[in-house]
Design a protein around this motif. Structure first.
Motif, short mmCIF file in Angstrom:
data_model
loop_
_atom_site.label_atom_id
_atom_site.label_comp_id
_atom_site.label_asym_id
_atom_site.label_seq_id
_atom_site.Cartn_x
_atom_site.Cartn_y
_atom_site.Cartn_z
N GLN A 161 0.80 -1.23 0.00
CA GLN A 161 0.00 0.00 0.00
C GLN A 161 0.84 1.28 0.00
OE1 GLN A 161 -3.34 0.06 2.71
NE2 GLN A 161 -3.03 2.23 3.13
N ILE A 162 1.80 1.38 0.89
CA ILE A 162 2.61 2.61 0.96
C ILE A 162 3.36 2.80 -0.35
CG2 ILE A 162 4.60 3.69 2.08
CD1 ILE A 162 3.70 2.33 4.69
N ARG A 163 3.97 1.75 -0.83
CA ARG A 163 4.77 1.84 -2.06
C ARG A 163 3.91 2.26 -3.24
NH1 ARG A 163 7.46 -3.87 -2.35
NH2 ARG A 163 8.76 -2.94 -3.97
N VAL A 164 2.74 1.66 -3.38
CA VAL A 164 1.87 1.94 -4.53
C VAL A 164 1.28 3.35 -4.43
CG1 VAL A 164 -0.21 1.23 -5.75
CG2 VAL A 164 1.36 -0.50 -4.90
N HIS A 165 0.78 3.73 -3.26
CA HIS A 165 0.19 5.05 -3.11
C HIS A 165 1.20 6.16 -3.35
CE1 HIS A 165 -3.77 4.19 -0.70
NE2 HIS A 165 -3.92 4.06 -2.01
N LEU A 166 2.40 6.04 -2.78
CA LEU A 166 3.40 7.09 -2.98
C LEU A 166 3.89 7.13 -4.42
CD1 LEU A 166 5.26 6.86 0.43
CD2 LEU A 166 3.62 8.60 -0.32
N SER A 167 4.04 5.98 -5.04
CA SER A 167 4.42 5.95 -6.44
C SER A 167 3.35 6.60 -7.32
CB SER A 167 4.67 4.51 -6.88
OG SER A 167 5.06 4.46 -8.22
N TYR A 168 2.09 6.38 -6.97
CA TYR A 168 0.97 6.98 -7.69
C TYR A 168 1.05 8.51 -7.66
CZ TYR A 168 -3.85 8.27 -8.79
OH TYR A 168 -4.98 8.84 -9.34
N LEU A 169 1.57 9.06 -6.54
CA LEU A 169 1.74 10.52 -6.42
C LEU A 169 3.03 11.01 -7.07
CD1 LEU A 169 0.66 11.26 -2.74
CD2 LEU A 169 -0.71 11.41 -4.82
N ASN A 170 3.76 10.10 -7.74
CA ASN A 170 5.06 10.41 -8.35
C ASN A 170 6.11 10.75 -7.30
OD1 ASN A 170 4.28 10.01 -11.09
ND2 ASN A 170 3.18 11.94 -10.98
N HIS A 171 6.02 10.11 -6.14
CA HIS A 171 7.01 10.26 -5.07
C HIS A 171 7.37 8.87 -4.55
CE1 HIS A 171 6.72 14.58 -5.04
NE2 HIS A 171 5.41 14.49 -4.94
N ALA A 172 8.02 8.10 -5.40
CA ALA A 172 8.37 6.71 -5.05
C ALA A 172 9.36 6.67 -3.90
CB ALA A 172 8.96 6.00 -6.27
N LEU A 173 9.34 5.56 -3.17
CA LEU A 173 10.31 5.35 -2.10
C LEU A 173 11.71 5.28 -2.71
CD1 LEU A 173 8.51 2.55 -0.07
CD2 LEU A 173 8.81 4.93 0.62
N VAL A 174 12.66 5.91 -2.04
CA VAL A 174 14.04 5.84 -2.49
C VAL A 174 14.50 4.39 -2.44
CG1 VAL A 174 16.40 6.53 -1.93
CG2 VAL A 174 14.54 8.21 -1.80
N GLY A 175 15.07 3.91 -3.53
CA GLY A 175 15.58 2.55 -3.61
C GLY A 175 14.56 1.50 -4.02
N ASP A 176 13.31 1.89 -4.23
CA ASP A 176 12.28 0.92 -4.63
C ASP A 176 12.39 0.66 -6.13
OD1 ASP A 176 10.01 -0.61 -5.14
OD2 ASP A 176 8.68 0.65 -3.95
N THR A 177 12.93 -0.50 -6.47
CA THR A 177 13.12 -0.83 -7.88
C THR A 177 11.89 -1.39 -8.56
OG1 THR A 177 13.98 -3.01 -7.30
CG2 THR A 177 15.59 -1.24 -7.53
N VAL A 178 10.87 -1.75 -7.77
CA VAL A 178 9.64 -2.32 -8.34
C VAL A 178 8.64 -1.21 -8.67
CG1 VAL A 178 7.68 -3.85 -7.91
CG2 VAL A 178 9.96 -4.50 -7.14
N TYR A 179 8.38 -0.32 -7.74
CA TYR A 179 7.39 0.74 -7.95
C TYR A 179 8.02 2.11 -8.21
CZ TYR A 179 4.07 -2.73 -6.28
OH TYR A 179 3.31 -3.86 -6.14
N GLY A 180 9.35 2.18 -8.15
CA GLY A 180 10.04 3.46 -8.36
C GLY A 180 10.23 3.72 -9.76
#
Length: 89
Positions: A70-89
């Motif tokens: 959830q956190i990864r997908v929601h933040l990626s949706y806002l164009n603010h991916a988690l640093v280092g996330d190679t799947v959703y970044g």
């Protein structure tokens, strides 16, 4: 639960609730995605910017629901991916 998340970019507004349904990604069944058509499960993520850095933001994140990734997908949706996330970044 509350989490700290270092994300890419400057997050605005500095606090908010991401209220977007989540479901399986339409082309990759190993991933999840926001379902803008409303077809996914209800999902809410609350965030507050704790620190702002050049090119990054440190967020405090609270899950109001508990969906997979959830956190990864929601933040990626806002164009603010988690640093280092190679799947959703």
């Amino acid at each position: 639960k509350r989490y700290l998340a270092l994300v890419q970019g400057s997050v605005t507004p500095p606090r908010g609730i991401i209220d977007m349904p989540l479901g399986r990604h339409p082309r990759d069944p190993t991933k999840f995605a926001v379902q803008e058509d409303g077809g996914g499960k209800e999902s809410q993520t609350e965030y507050v910017v704790r620190e702002a850095y050049k090119g990054y933001s440190l967020l405090e994140v609270k899950l109001l629901t508990g969906r997979t990734h959830q956190i990864r997908v929601h933040l990626s949706y806002l164009n603010h991916a988690l640093v280092g996330d190679t799947v959703y970044g």
